[in-house]
Design a protein around this motif. Structure first.
Motif, PDB file in Angstrom:
ATOM      1  N   GLU A 130     -54.083  -7.679 -40.555  1.00 63.76           N
ATOM      2  CA  GLU A 130     -52.682  -7.320 -40.718  1.00 63.76           C
ATOM      3  C   GLU A 130     -51.869  -8.523 -41.187  1.00 63.76           C
ATOM      4  O   GLU A 130     -52.125  -9.661 -40.788  1.00 63.76           O
ATOM      5  CB  GLU A 130     -52.101  -6.807 -39.391  1.00 63.76           C
ATOM      6  N   ASP A 131     -50.880  -8.262 -42.036  1.00 67.83           N
ATOM      7  CA  ASP A 131     -49.978  -9.326 -42.484  1.00 67.83           C
ATOM      8  C   ASP A 131     -49.025  -9.706 -41.364  1.00 67.83           C
ATOM      9  O   ASP A 131     -48.584  -8.853 -40.589  1.00 67.83           O
ATOM     10  CB  ASP A 131     -49.171  -8.872 -43.700  1.00 67.83           C
ATOM     11  N   ALA A 132     -48.692 -10.993 -41.290  1.00 66.79           N
ATOM     12  CA  ALA A 132     -47.698 -11.445 -40.324  1.00 66.79           C
ATOM     13  C   ALA A 132     -46.316 -10.969 -40.774  1.00 66.79           C
ATOM     14  O   ALA A 132     -45.997 -10.991 -41.963  1.00 66.79           O
ATOM     15  CB  ALA A 132     -47.725 -12.959 -40.217  1.00 66.79           C
ATOM     16  N   THR A 133     -45.512 -10.511 -39.826  1.00 67.95           N
ATOM     17  CA  THR A 133     -44.170 -10.031 -40.135  1.00 67.95           C
ATOM     18  C   THR A 133     -43.167 -10.665 -39.170  1.00 67.95           C
ATOM     19  O   THR A 133     -43.546 -11.169 -38.111  1.00 67.95           O
ATOM     20  CB  THR A 133     -44.079  -8.497 -40.001  1.00 67.95           C
ATOM     21  N   PRO A 134     -41.887 -10.637 -39.536  1.00 67.37           N
ATOM     22  CA  PRO A 134     -40.871 -11.147 -38.599  1.00 67.37           C
ATOM     23  C   PRO A 134     -40.881 -10.332 -37.307  1.00 67.37           C
ATOM     24  O   PRO A 134     -41.240  -9.149 -37.298  1.00 67.37           O
ATOM     25  CB  PRO A 134     -39.556 -10.938 -39.365  1.00 67.37           C
ATOM     26  N   ARG A 135     -40.489 -10.983 -36.224  1.00 70.09           N
ATOM     27  CA  ARG A 135     -40.392 -10.299 -34.936  1.00 70.09           C
ATOM     28  C   ARG A 135     -39.184 -10.839 -34.181  1.00 70.09           C
ATOM     29  O   ARG A 135     -38.694 -11.931 -34.487  1.00 70.09           O
ATOM     30  CB  ARG A 135     -41.661 -10.503 -34.120  1.00 70.09           C
ATOM     31  N   PRO A 136     -38.690 -10.091 -33.209  1.00 71.07           N
ATOM     32  CA  PRO A 136     -37.536 -10.554 -32.439  1.00 71.07           C
ATOM     33  C   PRO A 136     -37.902 -11.744 -31.553  1.00 71.07           C
ATOM     34  O   PRO A 136     -39.083 -12.050 -31.348  1.00 71.07           O
ATOM     35  CB  PRO A 136     -37.159  -9.330 -31.605  1.00 71.07           C
ATOM     36  N   ASP A 137     -36.888 -12.396 -31.027  1.00 73.59           N
ATOM     37  CA  ASP A 137     -37.102 -13.538 -30.150  1.00 73.59           C
ATOM     38  C   ASP A 137     -36.584 -13.230 -28.752  1.00 73.59           C
ATOM     39  O   ASP A 137     -35.939 -12.209 -28.515  1.00 73.59           O
ATOM     40  CB  ASP A 137     -36.380 -14.780 -30.703  1.00 73.59           C
ATOM     41  N   GLY A 138     -36.860 -14.136 -27.849  1.00 72.57           N
ATOM     42  CA  GLY A 138     -36.278 -14.077 -26.522  1.00 72.57           C
ATOM     43  C   GLY A 138     -36.669 -12.847 -25.723  1.00 72.57           C
ATOM     44  O   GLY A 138     -37.804 -12.364 -25.779  1.00 72.57           O
ATOM     45  N   LEU A 139     -35.679 -12.309 -24.992  1.00 76.94           N
ATOM     46  CA  LEU A 139     -35.927 -11.186 -24.103  1.00 76.94           C
ATOM     47  C   LEU A 139     -36.365  -9.936 -24.858  1.00 76.94           C
ATOM     48  O   LEU A 139     -37.160  -9.141 -24.340  1.00 76.94           O
ATOM     49  CB  LEU A 139     -34.671 -10.886 -23.278  1.00 76.94           C
ATOM     50  N   GLU A 140     -35.867  -9.754 -26.073  1.00 77.33           N
ATOM     51  CA  GLU A 140     -36.267  -8.587 -26.850  1.00 77.33           C
ATOM     52  C   GLU A 140     -37.759  -8.624 -27.165  1.00 77.33           C
ATOM     53  O   GLU A 140     -38.453  -7.603 -27.094  1.00 77.33           O
ATOM     54  CB  GLU A 140     -35.460  -8.503 -28.149  1.00 77.33           C
ATOM     55  N   PHE A 141     -38.257  -9.805 -27.465  1.00 78.36           N
ATOM     56  CA  PHE A 141     -39.686  -9.939 -27.740  1.00 78.36           C
ATOM     57  C   PHE A 141     -40.510  -9.722 -26.471  1.00 78.36           C
ATOM     58  O   PHE A 141     -41.529  -9.032 -26.487  1.00 78.36           O
ATOM     59  CB  PHE A 141     -39.982 -11.317 -28.330  1.00 78.36           C
ATOM     60  N   VAL A 142     -40.057 -10.305 -25.357  1.00 78.12           N
ATOM     61  CA  VAL A 142     -40.760 -10.123 -24.082  1.00 78.12           C
ATOM     62  C   VAL A 142     -40.810  -8.647 -23.716  1.00 78.12           C
ATOM     63  O   VAL A 142     -41.845  -8.130 -23.287  1.00 78.12           O
ATOM     64  CB  VAL A 142     -40.075 -10.937 -22.968  1.00 78.12           C
ATOM     65  N   ALA A 143     -39.681  -7.957 -23.892  1.00 78.68           N
ATOM     66  CA  ALA A 143     -39.638  -6.524 -23.578  1.00 78.68           C
ATOM     67  C   ALA A 143     -40.598  -5.744 -24.467  1.00 78.68           C
ATOM     68  O   ALA A 143     -41.267  -4.803 -24.007  1.00 78.68           O
ATOM     69  CB  ALA A 143     -38.212  -5.998 -23.748  1.00 78.68           C
ATOM     70  N   ALA A 144     -40.678  -6.113 -25.744  1.00 79.04           N
ATOM     71  CA  ALA A 144     -41.588  -5.430 -26.667  1.00 79.04           C
ATOM     72  C   ALA A 144     -43.044  -5.655 -26.262  1.00 79.04           C
ATOM     73  O   ALA A 144     -43.867  -4.738 -26.328  1.00 79.04           O
ATOM     74  CB  ALA A 144     -41.354  -5.912 -28.096  1.00 79.04           C
ATOM     75  N   VAL A 145     -43.375  -6.873 -25.847  1.00 78.54           N
ATOM     76  CA  VAL A 145     -44.742  -7.169 -25.409  1.00 78.54           C
ATOM     77  C   VAL A 145     -45.102  -6.321 -24.195  1.00 78.54           C
ATOM     78  O   VAL A 145     -46.184  -5.720 -24.126  1.00 78.54           O
ATOM     79  CB  VAL A 145     -44.901  -8.666 -25.088  1.00 78.54           C
ATOM     80  N   VAL A 146     -44.174  -6.251 -23.236  1.00 81.28           N
ATOM     81  CA  VAL A 146     -44.450  -5.500 -22.014  1.00 81.28           C
ATOM     82  C   VAL A 146     -44.542  -4.009 -22.288  1.00 81.28           C
ATOM     83  O   VAL A 146     -45.489  -3.332 -21.864  1.00 81.28           O
ATOM     84  CB  VAL A 146     -43.375  -5.788 -20.944  1.00 81.28           C
ATOM     85  N   TRP A 147     -43.534  -3.464 -23.022  1.00 77.87           N
ATOM     86  CA  TRP A 147     -43.437  -2.011 -23.203  1.00 77.87           C
ATOM     87  C   TRP A 147     -44.386  -1.490 -24.282  1.00 77.87           C
ATOM     88  O   TRP A 147     -45.195  -0.602 -24.042  1.00 77.87           O
ATOM     89  CB  TRP A 147     -42.009  -1.632 -23.525  1.00 77.87           C
TER      90      TRP A 147
END
Length: 242
Positions: A107-124
């Motif tokens: 898969e190609d690398a793409t932009p992703r959110p930072d901070g709490l939004e990224f943590v929430a995405a990892v968890v959920w």
């Protein structure tokens, strides 16, 4: 793989199926295929719900269905989750690492959110949704097939157990195919990737008959997709059209 029966607990609700566990498990497998297709087809493909809201509905449906299946058929998920637990976890991590590498390399690398939004995405999106996927697509069909053959002559020999394992793997592949067919984007050549992945993420549960292995491996793949390819058009469906 063990030649012993899966752990069961005696419950009144299981008595009606005592005479024919194979028929009961076959019915539940059919119900799982129906749930696996209808939830993405209705809530993601037809109603086009926001992705994280859809995941909540999907996770609730999977947990509710699997819990009802276990209770009705008398299968003790707690006992099943304790059998060969160190091996199940180790294999889940190992096969999860293989899947994560595959995500990084294909898969190609793409932009992703930072901070709490990224943590929430990892968890959920990574851990919780990934584990629900592994539960429905692999742990449930594999355990259901082995429960259907519990106490039979096939399960008393190594050759017979291998044959049952092949049937269980076929059931998992069928579940994966039907589930992804619920998304219009996977009704074509794109289905090949999850079908290949299913063989890998199912291995920990198939080898140990412990339901925790496959969810661990699947969650590792989803987490890698969130971290490396947040805007992926392969993993973490549904994806915006165009």
């Amino acid at each position: 793989m063990s030649t012993h029966a899966l752990p069961r607990v005696a419950r009144p609700s299981a008595r009606r199926f005592a005479a024919s566990p194979a028929a009961a498990q076959t019915l539940w497998l059919g119900g799982g295929l129906l749930v696996g297709f209808l939830v993405p087809f209705v809530f993601a493909d037809t109603l086009e719900l926001q992705r994280d809201l859809y995941y909540g509905i999907y996770i609730a449906a999977v947990v509710g269905f699997v819990a009802l299946w276990a209770r009705t058929t008398g299968l003790s998920l707690r006992a099943a989750a304790s059998r060969r637990l160190p091996w199940a976890v180790a294999l889940g991590v190992a096969f999860g690492a293989v899947l994560a590498v595959m995500v990084w390399r294909t898969e190609d690398a793409t932009p992703r959110p930072d901070g709490l939004e990224f943590v929430a995405a990892v968890v959920w999106r990574g851990l919780v949704y990934g584990m629900a996927d592994g539960l429905l697509l692999s742990a449930f069909p594999i355990l259901a097939v082995f429960a259907a053959f519990a106490g039979t002559r096939l399960r008393r020999s190594r050759t017979g157990t291998v044959l049952v394992a092949l049937v269980a793997m076929a059931a998992s592949l069928a579940m994966t195919a039907v589930y992804h067919a619920g998304y219009s984007e996977f009704r074509g050549e794109k289905l090949a990737k999850p079908m290949t992945g299913d063989v890998i993420w199912s291995a920990p549960t198939l080898l140990t008959l412990n339901p925790v292995g496959a969810p661990i491996a699947h969650a590792a793949m989803h987490t890698a997709a969130v971290a490396h390819s947040y805007e992926t058009d392969t993993f973490l469906p549904p994806h915006p059209a165009g």
